[in-house]
Motif scaffolding. Sequence first.
Motif, PDB file in Angstrom:
ATOM      1  N   HIS A  79       9.664  10.207  -3.927  1.00  0.00           N
ATOM      2  CA  HIS A  79       9.840   8.768  -4.091  1.00  0.00           C
ATOM      3  C   HIS A  79      10.786   8.469  -5.250  1.00  0.00           C
ATOM      4  O   HIS A  79      11.653   7.592  -5.159  1.00  0.00           O
ATOM      5  N   LEU A  82      -1.313   0.712  -3.935  1.00  0.00           N
ATOM      6  CA  LEU A  82      -0.572   1.971  -3.967  1.00  0.00           C
ATOM      7  C   LEU A  82      -1.490   3.115  -4.408  1.00  0.00           C
ATOM      8  O   LEU A  82      -2.088   3.060  -5.482  1.00  0.00           O
ATOM      9  N   SER A  86       0.809  -1.220   0.000  1.00  0.00           N
ATOM     10  CA  SER A  86       0.000   0.000   0.000  1.00  0.00           C
ATOM     11  C   SER A  86       0.844   1.272   0.000  1.00  0.00           C
ATOM     12  O   SER A  86       0.297   2.365  -0.140  1.00  0.00           O
ATOM     13  N   HIS A  87       2.166   1.125   0.156  1.00  0.00           N
ATOM     14  CA  HIS A  87       3.059   2.276   0.164  1.00  0.00           C
ATOM     15  C   HIS A  87       4.183   2.067  -0.841  1.00  0.00           C
ATOM     16  O   HIS A  87       4.519   0.930  -1.201  1.00  0.00           O
ATOM     17  N   PHE A  88       4.761   3.161  -1.282  1.00  0.00           N
ATOM     18  CA  PHE A  88       5.884   3.074  -2.212  1.00  0.00           C
ATOM     19  C   PHE A  88       7.027   2.299  -1.552  1.00  0.00           C
ATOM     20  O   PHE A  88       7.424   2.607  -0.417  1.00  0.00           O
TER      21      PHE A  88
END
Length: 330
Positions: free
Chosen positions: A77, A70, A49-51
């Motif tokens: 990032h 994501l 769900s996150h970079f």
Amino acid sequence: MVKMRSWLQHALAVMVVLCCRDALSCPKRCTCHFSAKTTEVVCPDAGLSHFPGEGLPGNTTSLTIQFTNLSLLTSQHLTAIPLLEELHLPGNKLSSLPADLLKGLHHLHTIDLTDNELRELPAQVFHHAPLLNLVLKDNRISSIHSDWLPNDSNITWLDLSGNHLMKLPMAQLQSLSQLKVLHLSQNKIEELPAGCLDAQPALERLHLDQNKIQSLDVKTFSRSGNLTHIFLQKNRLDSLPPTVFQGLKRLEYVDLSDNKLQFLSPGTLDISTSWVELTFNPWDCDGKIEYLWRKLTMESLQSEPKCSAPENLKDRVIATLTRKEMGLPE
């Protein structure tokens, strides 16, 4: 002096170890492939769900994050991987992008944002990288800012299929003189204005299938002499100007299937290819079908369209008809 040399050698060894450790690291839930010239990172974990910044090699050249949760991507990032050449982000939850997303990515030539939740994108969002391929397929885009791409853009492949566009994005296309492939299928486009493709002289493949196009202007393709493939199937075309394809000397394939064509005016298919798909149209097999019948029987067009009317000829392959059956003199 000996001690100083020894210290420098130790320091250099530590730096090499640290550098190599970073270059060969790999984020959790991802797989990494290293070679002499490329570092490819693929993250397909649906639970992501996150970079995946932690452990991401600083020399990454290709990054794929696909079918995850994501929903946020920032320039911070991506600045950690300045050598990035390809960014593939299909099947995620991205609904917006920051205007400076690609800032500092001087090697990025391909970005794929297929199947996200994008609706509107800010001006200059694709200005900061030398993009050649841009894929925005299967999103929710209904309008395009004319300043998405720079005036000197070298884009050769643009895919906006599967969105909610109601008009051809002419203002945006003006800056894309190098464009070779344009995908606009599965939108809601109703017309192609005269001159709409004049700014794309290099265009080779045009995908406009599954729209709501009812007619073509006689000059739609007048300055598109490099076209090799035209896809117009599953629209609402009920007629074609007899010279609409005239001058397209490189044409290899035209798909006109599944429209509302009942006949073709003489000259319409006087083109350089026999690969024309004409099936699933409501062809009316009376005297007006003679031109198409001649093309099918004498020039072996690679298609087998069938009659829809009159009732006694329904489902007959047009090429098998006799002149008498079409109401023509023997």
